[in-house]
Scaffold this active site. Structure first.
Site, PDB file in Angstrom:
ATOM      1  N   ASP B 295       0.796  -1.227   0.000  1.00 40.30           N
ATOM      2  CA  ASP B 295       0.000   0.000   0.000  1.00 40.30           C
ATOM      3  C   ASP B 295       0.832   1.281   0.000  1.00 40.30           C
ATOM      4  O   ASP B 295       0.308   2.351  -0.314  1.00 40.30           O
ATOM      5  CB  ASP B 295      -0.933   0.023   1.219  1.00 40.30           C
ATOM      6  CG  ASP B 295      -2.244  -0.683   0.938  1.00 40.30           C
ATOM      7  OD1 ASP B 295      -2.465  -1.090  -0.215  1.00 40.30           O
ATOM      8  OD2 ASP B 295      -3.040  -0.835   1.872  1.00 40.30           O
ATOM      9  N   HIS B 310       6.202  -1.221  -6.832  1.00 41.25           N
ATOM     10  CA  HIS B 310       7.310  -2.087  -6.441  1.00 41.25           C
ATOM     11  C   HIS B 310       7.823  -2.775  -7.712  1.00 41.25           C
ATOM     12  O   HIS B 310       7.050  -3.387  -8.446  1.00 41.25           O
ATOM     13  CB  HIS B 310       6.853  -3.122  -5.408  1.00 41.25           C
ATOM     14  CG  HIS B 310       6.478  -2.506  -4.095  1.00 41.25           C
ATOM     15  ND1 HIS B 310       7.381  -1.840  -3.294  1.00 41.25           N
ATOM     16  CD2 HIS B 310       5.297  -2.445  -3.446  1.00 41.25           C
ATOM     17  CE1 HIS B 310       6.765  -1.398  -2.201  1.00 41.25           C
ATOM     18  NE2 HIS B 310       5.503  -1.745  -2.266  1.00 41.25           N
ATOM     19  N   GLY B 338      -2.047  -0.993  -9.071  1.00 42.57           N
ATOM     20  CA  GLY B 338      -0.913  -0.086  -9.212  1.00 42.57           C
ATOM     21  C   GLY B 338       0.116  -0.248  -8.111  1.00 42.57           C
ATOM     22  O   GLY B 338       0.841   0.690  -7.775  1.00 42.57           O
ATOM     23  N   LYS B 339       0.189  -1.439  -7.514  1.00 38.72           N
ATOM     24  CA  LYS B 339       1.101  -1.625  -6.386  1.00 38.72           C
ATOM     25  C   LYS B 339       2.378  -2.371  -6.772  1.00 38.72           C
ATOM     26  O   LYS B 339       3.451  -2.094  -6.263  1.00 38.72           O
ATOM     27  CB  LYS B 339       0.392  -2.385  -5.262  1.00 38.72           C
ATOM     28  CG  LYS B 339      -0.797  -1.619  -4.667  1.00 38.72           C
ATOM     29  CD  LYS B 339      -1.575  -2.482  -3.690  1.00 38.72           C
ATOM     30  CE  LYS B 339      -2.775  -1.722  -3.125  1.00 38.72           C
ATOM     31  NZ  LYS B 339      -3.618  -2.598  -2.277  1.00 38.72           N
ATOM     32  N   VAL B 340       2.217  -3.358  -7.648  1.00 42.36           N
ATOM     33  CA  VAL B 340       3.351  -4.215  -7.990  1.00 42.36           C
ATOM     34  C   VAL B 340       3.485  -4.278  -9.499  1.00 42.36           C
ATOM     35  O   VAL B 340       2.501  -4.497 -10.213  1.00 42.36           O
ATOM     36  CB  VAL B 340       3.129  -5.638  -7.427  1.00 42.36           C
ATOM     37  CG1 VAL B 340       4.200  -6.589  -7.935  1.00 42.36           C
ATOM     38  CG2 VAL B 340       3.098  -5.626  -5.921  1.00 42.36           C
TER      39      VAL B 340
END
Lengths: 386, 386, 386, 386
Positions: B295, B310, B338-340
């Site tokens: 997050d 990430h 949209g995190k990894v």
């Protein structure tokens, strides 16, 4: 609120930027033959209404079968017994994405019918999903072809978030983040339990007319506010509210801020255990909520009160018992820790959307809660923490 | 500290009471043919030392096989790549009971060899298990016959806690609870991040001589303290420290207390992401640590910084992807949020005690960290939060 | 039949030996506080009757939820569609212990209501469990405390066989073995398909008056015999019939014997596919039955007939997709092999006792089979193999 | 052989038709940006060689850990003990797609080093995968993006079969089918055990020079043939050989044919148990092979011989214990059936490509088989069945 606003602008406005971004997504989608965002978000998740399905005969038939069906029938009978035990306070534990999956109305009904006295949950269920829907937003059915994750890059372009087979409009989720910040900004700058914060979220919904009476959707946060059922999120930053609270603290550089004291959560829930020694757990999934609720038995002991173990315990989970994770540790194992009694405990190895409507629906149609008194535990905590 | 002391007395002393309680347990054990507590706690868990096992050829052979072995080999290669990327900060996420299972030395080695720059964990791993061992206690091998849970009632009488196939002496665990209270009592009464508290625990170990240099066991908490690697527990009350902190707050009725601000944790980790935009995740299990670390990409965006996703992500888990729980959500799914990034991500479906020694051991023996610089991120946060 | 008889005597008589053996078991049981055999075998498994539970509204509500509930609702809709397709022949595949778990009546109802045209199963379901119950025996509920396996040694002494949470009287199972030998001895000494052998078992039940009309239990074997629904067990020796057949062959040393030709099974089922090109699969579990039924598409091709892939396919399973085993290979994967079309396929990840009553019950109460014609495929095979 | 030939022509020739079909596939592939067949089948699976990896120290370190690593270390120790027990005959059971996954050489090494005396397997492992590779074909690594199944339609067009993350050229597999028919056509027209048929397949390989000595690949079928290790496939039609045998029977309409008598398989394996009462099971996966091998204890009893239970038993599986399926039933449960002794049994819950190289490699490098005598059980059966 420049920081968040900047982020919001970058994401959902001004119109020109957004539409260019959207067009980029759409073009990509057209190239790959994908529908546009509006089409992708057209079939909303509908929440199952246990009041309409009298599953008693079905569940009773499962009692004399084997495997998960027998376990489920036994769990339903334990939940009924828990509710008929006038001394017993019922704590509901929620982990996994349950609200987005169509189970919101089940929990609302449990709250409104005095079938649960406190809730311990992941933040996502309470804020990103329940409060989010209370604000007027919905979750959407994702087509089977999206489960594989092969189109997740395109979804990202379209600002659609995916939970396995379910879609969320991230632009709407950003509004939810923002709303939690509004709530944070309205609170006194001191440590709060997550329970206090969530209660303020409930008050916000009522003040804003986000209620069924005024044409809004019903929600766990609102029902719990109205019924004085405390809701705890022991890892409260780990959700949409975390974004709002970080923005709040960031904006107040150097000045006092609202903080979320997880110790206070633990202390409050322990106080409830001490005030109402006989307790039962209805757990969906495992993780932090399960562990947190189980631990209050030990915490009461640490505070010098000889509180009994949880007398009843049900867990619905798909987690594998064999890796030692807390999500999956059996209720028997918890008894070695002095947390859960083994007389009335039942694990049900099933995905919750299948099992919970049967377990909760059985107890509801048995009218197990008919003579059950409201506990309104939130009032008890107001006194304690005042 | 009367409340806790009373609890401690009730549990582990004075001698007479304890021994009578113990005798009760033993009598029960004798009746049922069970060994006594000392026998049950005689075979300690030993931590695997990846430095001694050059698994490179084995892992490379797995690269051209199928299923989990190929996934594992790919994960090992991604971890190597992550370490060789001089820009990349590595965040280790821990969920599930890993330290009690014999993986402590792996994590200590990652810290001491600059193979990890920050840790996000469940409280149990860091406090109940790692700090617990740092105090001089051990975990013990439980015989196969205890896995079933049929003897958990007897274990409870003996004050032995069980984690699947592993035993803990609850009397020792109570001392760990008590020690966290000592740490709490020593801190200024203001909101702390869990990171600050855990750093104080590391300082306590050094002050008390609980170090390898003075004949003690090495620990993650100590190594991270010495190497300035910040450790975050986003649900910090949900562990042994929670008991100590509740006792601390209880004893200070009405007076200012130490509180644990989970927002501050989130804010601090987000600051690290902003300061070091290129990041990789090495995740064991899922749950809150996984979600929390993922997050921060969104949180940086909320704070107005366009942080990249990430870049690298590995997750070792047995969780089932099909129930929508966070523990098991695929890394591809995280990319829709949209995190990894999906370029270098790998799920390994395996219980961690099998897979982690191979993944971490491979990178270690490849000397992927040889030219890697220390980040000492804790110092960065001291400045920020000072 | 000296060999088997000797075994039977050793096991279930003469009275003196048995009772001494029983006493030994009982003594052991008394010592360990266990109930005796009669008590252990006192609560029979009862089979769920889908005709009594109109689950349509419940299943329809699940259609707009997520995870397994939505998958289940989609599977139910596909089964309905399969039945309404007048061209479609329905093949039911059974793996896992389903009959002992309380699902026998579901399958009997599918056969008697023209909702299935052929069955492919493990031998255990058809012989050890269904035929066993047809002979007048029952399965029994095992208490929760037996699931762990810690008392399996005692159960062995008592000649009680355990399937997870269910008990079987091994002395009765030996009578079932013996009965299959009687059937074998009555057949012409040539290669038979398992289908022919099972048909002879059905004829035996009718001849012996083991029918509902004469006060006996209904059974899949009987219903399939009466409705000319062929049943195939591609690994037929792997069950109670295997014991009877081995005894038969052993007793006829050097003389011609009955043999079970698994090629004939494959050939026969392929003939059905060729005669009725449009087909759908309703699969419970995976393993050999699933693979065998899927393979007939390729076998028809090998025989020079361009048979279409299975048009419809549903699989209810808990098997893990990620180890490459056939039990768990997805129906999409089967489409790469040209076996299953992807237009109407659905996996339901659930234990069958929970999911099947809902899937089958939905189609039944929708009266999807109302205008469906009997196929009586067994007659077609009599002609082919005559 | 017109039927099969027709099928073959339709599939892999004549050149014109094939190339037009291929072009169709390629065009489709180009449209969707997919590589062509040659590119897709360019990275072969390589089989792990346990002889090159001395995993003893690693496995021994796992003995003092928890969960799967400890179970694995215990399983390795039991396999070692099994091999050192001079009386013990070792039966290897194989289910799931293991050969295609890179484990072929492990099994070849077990056979060639006298570490296994008989094999019970699914047909797919022995025929479609091992014999297939013996004919000179390979399995190929599928890119991560194919696991989802979204491209399975395109794969079908290209005649590429998929097993999770592995590709097979279906045109080559058709040649394997055809070869099994050649073997069938060469045999006397009587009932054969699968063991006899597979032995004929081994002889075929030697006759055709498909041996390492002549530059071919080594294979389980060949090694077992040369070492007189019998291989049983209790569901033999359920594989590539089934296609060849169906074609054989179809072509011989009315005339005597080769048949595969599954009773004979059961009888033969039971004879081995009677001749060599002390036995151990090394089981990979569950299903029919596991059940079949366990059942011979009861079958020996039925034949009047008081054979002891399997003394040692190891199972490596990912199957879930809680659905009552045979694949997953615990070895303790099998002891209630009198099939497996509980003194030396161990379940290892792991995907086999991770666990087997460690279990088998440990025993190999311990030289547990050094003094073990060849059993050459196939010779024993030749006498019995002659």
């Amino acid at each position: 609120m420049p920081a968040v606003r900047k982020a919001m602008v970058e994401r959902i406005g001004p119109d020109e930027f957004t539409s260019s971004r959207r067009r980029q997504g759409c073009d990509f989608a057209i190239l790959s033959g994908m529908p546009d965002k509006k089409e992708l978000l057209s079939q909303p998740i509908e929440h199952i209404d246990i009041k309409r399905h009298d599953v008693r005969a079905l569940v009773e038939a499962m009692r004399s079968m084997a495997y998960s069906s027998r376990d489920l029938a036994r769990a339903a009978a334990i939940y009924e017994r828990m509710l008929r035990d006038q001394d017993c306070g019922v704590i509901l534990c929620l982990a996994g994405s349950l609200i987005s999956a169509g189970l919101k109305q089940v929990f609302v009904d449990l709250v409104r019918n005095n079938m649960v006295d406190a809730i311990v949950s992941t933040g996502a269920n309470i804020v990103d999903q329940d409060f989010f829907e209370a604000l007027g937003f919905r979750h959407y059915i994702a087509g089977d072809e999206y489960k594989s994750g092969m189109q997740d890059g395109v979804l990202r372009e379209l600002m659609i978030d995916r939970i396995y087979d379910t879609f969320i409009d991230e632009e709407e989720l950003r509004i939810c983040d923002e709303t939690t910040r509004t709530v944070a900004d309205s609170l006194p700058t001191r440590p709060h339990s997550s329970r206090e914060f969530i209660r303020a979220m409930g008050a916000y919904l009522e003040q804003q007319g986000k209620t069924p009476a005024k044409g809004g959707a019903d929600s766990i946060v609102l029902a719990a506010y109205q019924k004085d059922v405390p809701i705890f999120c022991p890892a409260f930053s780990d959700c949409s509210a975390g974004f709002g609270l970080v923005a709040h603290q960031h904006a107040r550089q150097g000045k006092p801020t609202v903080s979320i004291d997880s110790v206070k959560d633990f202390y409050e829930l322990t106080q409830l255990k001490i005030a109402n020694p006989t307790t039962g757990l209805l757990m969906i999934g495992g993780g932090v909520p399960k562990n947190f609720a189980q631990d209050i038995v030990v915490a009461a002991d640490v505070l010098g009160t000889d509180a009994p173990m949880h007398k009843y315990a049900i867990q619905i989970t798909v987690a594998d018992v064999r890796d030692g994770a807390l999500s999956s540790s059996t209720l028997k194992e918890a008894s070695s820790w002095g947390k859960v009694d083994t007389a009335y405990e039942q694990m049900v190895y099933s995905e919750a959307t299948l099992a919970l409507p049967l377990v909760a629906g059985y107890a509801y149609h048995q009218r197990a809660h008919a003579d059950r008194k409201e506990r309104r535990w939130a009032r008890l905590l107001e006194q304690v923490t005042a």
